[in-house]
Design a protein around this motif. Structure first.
Motif, PDB file in Angstrom:
ATOM      1  N   VAL A  44       0.881  -1.023   0.153  1.00  0.00           N
ATOM      2  CA  VAL A  44       0.189   0.002   0.028  1.00  0.00           C
ATOM      3  C   VAL A  44       0.778   1.279   0.079  1.00  0.00           C
ATOM      4  CG1 VAL A  44      -1.705  -1.148   1.198  1.00  0.00           C
ATOM      5  CG2 VAL A  44      -0.244   0.158   2.597  1.00  0.00           C
ATOM      6  N   ALA A  45       0.407   2.412   0.235  1.00  0.00           N
ATOM      7  CA  ALA A  45       1.168   3.721  -0.131  1.00  0.00           C
ATOM      8  C   ALA A  45       1.692   4.203   0.759  1.00  0.00           C
ATOM      9  CB  ALA A  45       0.105   4.831  -0.755  1.00  0.00           C
ATOM     10  N   LEU A  46       1.579   3.663   2.181  1.00  0.00           N
ATOM     11  CA  LEU A  46       2.277   4.068   3.449  1.00  0.00           C
ATOM     12  C   LEU A  46       3.187   3.179   3.918  1.00  0.00           C
ATOM     13  CD1 LEU A  46      -0.651   5.726   5.151  1.00  0.00           C
ATOM     14  CD2 LEU A  46       1.445   6.894   3.934  1.00  0.00           C
ATOM     15  N   ASP A  47       4.328   3.397   4.347  1.00  0.00           N
ATOM     16  CA  ASP A  47       5.458   2.314   4.738  1.00  0.00           C
ATOM     17  C   ASP A  47       5.041   1.979   5.989  1.00  0.00           C
ATOM     18  OD1 ASP A  47       7.033   2.351   2.580  1.00  0.00           O
ATOM     19  OD2 ASP A  47       8.189   4.011   3.142  1.00  0.00           O
ATOM     20  N   PHE A  48       4.591   2.458   6.836  1.00  0.00           N
ATOM     21  CA  PHE A  48       4.270   1.984   8.240  1.00  0.00           C
ATOM     22  C   PHE A  48       3.167   0.953   8.176  1.00  0.00           C
ATOM     23  CE2 PHE A  48       0.422   4.629   8.419  1.00  0.00           C
ATOM     24  CZ  PHE A  48      -0.388   4.063   9.255  1.00  0.00           C
ATOM     25  N   MET A  49       2.249   0.956   7.172  1.00  0.00           N
ATOM     26  CA  MET A  49       1.130   0.086   7.092  1.00  0.00           C
ATOM     27  C   MET A  49       1.927  -1.325   6.514  1.00  0.00           C
ATOM     28  SD  MET A  49      -1.950   2.339   6.058  1.00  0.00           S
ATOM     29  CE  MET A  49      -3.319   1.042   5.805  1.00  0.00           C
ATOM     30  N   ASN A  50       2.961  -1.037   5.452  1.00  0.00           N
ATOM     31  CA  ASN A  50       3.374  -1.997   5.051  1.00  0.00           C
ATOM     32  C   ASN A  50       4.294  -3.060   6.029  1.00  0.00           C
ATOM     33  OD1 ASN A  50       2.535  -1.923   2.353  1.00  0.00           O
ATOM     34  ND2 ASN A  50       4.036  -0.408   1.937  1.00  0.00           N
ATOM     35  N   ARG A  51       4.889  -2.316   6.927  1.00  0.00           N
ATOM     36  CA  ARG A  51       5.740  -2.727   7.841  1.00  0.00           C
ATOM     37  C   ARG A  51       4.683  -3.651   8.801  1.00  0.00           C
ATOM     38  NH1 ARG A  51       8.966   1.710   7.810  1.00  0.00           N
ATOM     39  NH2 ARG A  51       7.671   2.586   9.391  1.00  0.00           N
ATOM     40  N   ASP A  52       3.667  -3.061   9.331  1.00  0.00           N
ATOM     41  CA  ASP A  52       2.687  -3.778  10.144  1.00  0.00           C
ATOM     42  C   ASP A  52       2.025  -5.100   9.467  1.00  0.00           C
ATOM     43  OD1 ASP A  52       2.758  -2.150  12.153  1.00  0.00           O
ATOM     44  OD2 ASP A  52       1.156  -0.843  11.660  1.00  0.00           O
ATOM     45  N   HIS A  53       1.801  -4.749   8.072  1.00  0.00           N
ATOM     46  CA  HIS A  53       1.092  -6.245   7.430  1.00  0.00           C
ATOM     47  C   HIS A  53       2.324  -7.171   7.552  1.00  0.00           C
ATOM     48  CE1 HIS A  53      -1.795  -3.138   5.264  1.00  0.00           C
ATOM     49  NE2 HIS A  53      -2.054  -3.489   6.447  1.00  0.00           N
ATOM     50  N   GLN A  54       3.439  -7.017   7.184  1.00  0.00           N
ATOM     51  CA  GLN A  54       4.624  -7.874   6.990  1.00  0.00           C
ATOM     52  C   GLN A  54       4.559  -8.524   8.495  1.00  0.00           C
ATOM     53  OE1 GLN A  54       8.233  -6.038   6.212  1.00  0.00           O
ATOM     54  NE2 GLN A  54       9.049  -7.836   5.156  1.00  0.00           N
ATOM     55  N   GLU A  55       4.512  -7.845   9.618  1.00  0.00           N
ATOM     56  CA  GLU A  55       4.813  -8.295  10.876  1.00  0.00           C
ATOM     57  C   GLU A  55       3.329  -9.238  11.104  1.00  0.00           C
ATOM     58  OE1 GLU A  55       5.239  -6.799  15.414  1.00  0.00           O
ATOM     59  OE2 GLU A  55       5.673  -5.208  13.945  1.00  0.00           O
ATOM     60  N   PHE A  56       2.425  -8.868  10.813  1.00  0.00           N
ATOM     61  CA  PHE A  56       1.437  -9.557  11.187  1.00  0.00           C
ATOM     62  C   PHE A  56       1.246 -10.860  10.499  1.00  0.00           C
ATOM     63  CE2 PHE A  56      -3.016 -11.256  10.152  1.00  0.00           C
ATOM     64  CZ  PHE A  56      -3.861 -10.870  11.125  1.00  0.00           C
ATOM     65  N   ASP A  57       1.725 -11.044   9.188  1.00  0.00           N
ATOM     66  CA  ASP A  57       1.842 -12.208   8.230  1.00  0.00           C
ATOM     67  C   ASP A  57       2.928 -13.160   8.763  1.00  0.00           C
ATOM     68  OD1 ASP A  57       1.547 -13.634   6.037  1.00  0.00           O
ATOM     69  OD2 ASP A  57       3.169 -12.628   4.748  1.00  0.00           O
ATOM     70  N   ALA A  58       3.964 -12.380   9.607  1.00  0.00           N
ATOM     71  CA  ALA A  58       4.948 -13.376  10.146  1.00  0.00           C
ATOM     72  C   ALA A  58       4.224 -13.919  11.351  1.00  0.00           C
ATOM     73  CB  ALA A  58       6.120 -12.468  10.529  1.00  0.00           C
ATOM     74  N   LEU A  59       3.828 -13.099  12.224  1.00  0.00           N
ATOM     75  CA  LEU A  59       3.231 -13.706  13.388  1.00  0.00           C
ATOM     76  C   LEU A  59       2.368 -14.822  12.956  1.00  0.00           C
ATOM     77  CD1 LEU A  59       2.539 -10.467  15.345  1.00  0.00           C
ATOM     78  CD2 LEU A  59       4.260 -12.191  16.026  1.00  0.00           C
ATOM     79  N   ARG A  60       1.347 -14.557  12.184  1.00  0.00           N
ATOM     80  CA  ARG A  60       0.211 -15.693  11.580  1.00  0.00           C
ATOM     81  C   ARG A  60       1.235 -17.029  11.281  1.00  0.00           C
ATOM     82  NH1 ARG A  60      -1.329 -17.217   7.075  1.00  0.00           N
ATOM     83  NH2 ARG A  60      -3.205 -18.320   6.696  1.00  0.00           N
ATOM     84  N   ASP A  61       2.336 -16.704  10.509  1.00  0.00           N
ATOM     85  CA  ASP A  61       3.130 -17.910  10.016  1.00  0.00           C
ATOM     86  C   ASP A  61       3.739 -18.731  11.373  1.00  0.00           C
ATOM     87  OD1 ASP A  61       2.524 -17.779   7.431  1.00  0.00           O
ATOM     88  OD2 ASP A  61       4.411 -16.643   6.871  1.00  0.00           O
ATOM     89  N   GLN A  62       4.277 -17.892  12.099  1.00  0.00           N
ATOM     90  CA  GLN A  62       4.927 -18.660  13.386  1.00  0.00           C
ATOM     91  C   GLN A  62       3.919 -19.130  14.004  1.00  0.00           C
ATOM     92  OE1 GLN A  62       6.641 -15.434  15.578  1.00  0.00           O
ATOM     93  NE2 GLN A  62       7.975 -15.035  14.145  1.00  0.00           N
ATOM     94  N   LEU A  63       2.718 -18.804  14.461  1.00  0.00           N
ATOM     95  CA  LEU A  63       1.490 -19.444  15.010  1.00  0.00           C
ATOM     96  C   LEU A  63       1.106 -20.949  14.436  1.00  0.00           C
ATOM     97  CD1 LEU A  63      -0.766 -16.760  16.130  1.00  0.00           C
ATOM     98  CD2 LEU A  63       0.082 -18.528  17.530  1.00  0.00           C
TER      99      LEU A  63
END
Ligand SMILES: [Fe+2]
Length: 131
Positions: free
Chosen positions: A7-26
């Protein structure tokens, strides 16, 4: 790893990446045998904490930019946090690993991809165009 757009905002891209990683770890922890319940509980708490912060940050940016569909986007965040809390309580009561896995894989995965593609994508474009 989920497939979702930048998306057009970096902070959101970082959050999305973190969310995806947390879900994968779970999901990874749920495939271990025997299950490490303490680790799973801690990772679920991390996911809930992360999601709360990520949503709150998006909401304050939407309000600052006077994003007209704010109530709709906020309403979906609230619904998702309520569902997440309910699912985690059910897990801590029943320890039904299949149900938890199913929810994370399908419900959370589908919701996230859809949300980033629609509300987050449009919200980020709007805020980025104003700042
Ligand atoms: Fe969002």
């Amino acid at each position: 790893m989920l497939n979702y757009p930048h998306v057009a905002l970096d902070f959101m891209n970082r959050d999305h990446q973190e969310f995806d990683a947390l879900r994968d770890q779970l999901l990874e922890s749920l495939n271990q045998s025997p299950l490490d319940l303490d680790k799973l509980d801690a990772r679920l708490d991390d996911l809930l904490d992360h999601t709360r912060h990520h949503f709150a940050e998006e909401e304050s940016r939407m309000q600052a930019a006077q994003f007209p569909p704010y109530p709709m986007h906020k309403g979906e965040h609230d619904r998702v946090l309520a569902d997440m809390t309910t699912q985690m309580e059910a897990w801590k009561r029943g320890r039904d690993a299949e149900a938890l896995k199913n929810w994370l894989k399908k419900d959370v995965g589908n919701w996230f991809v859809n949300h980033v593609n629609t509300m987050d994508f449009i919200t980020a474009a709007f805020i980025a165009s104003r700042s």
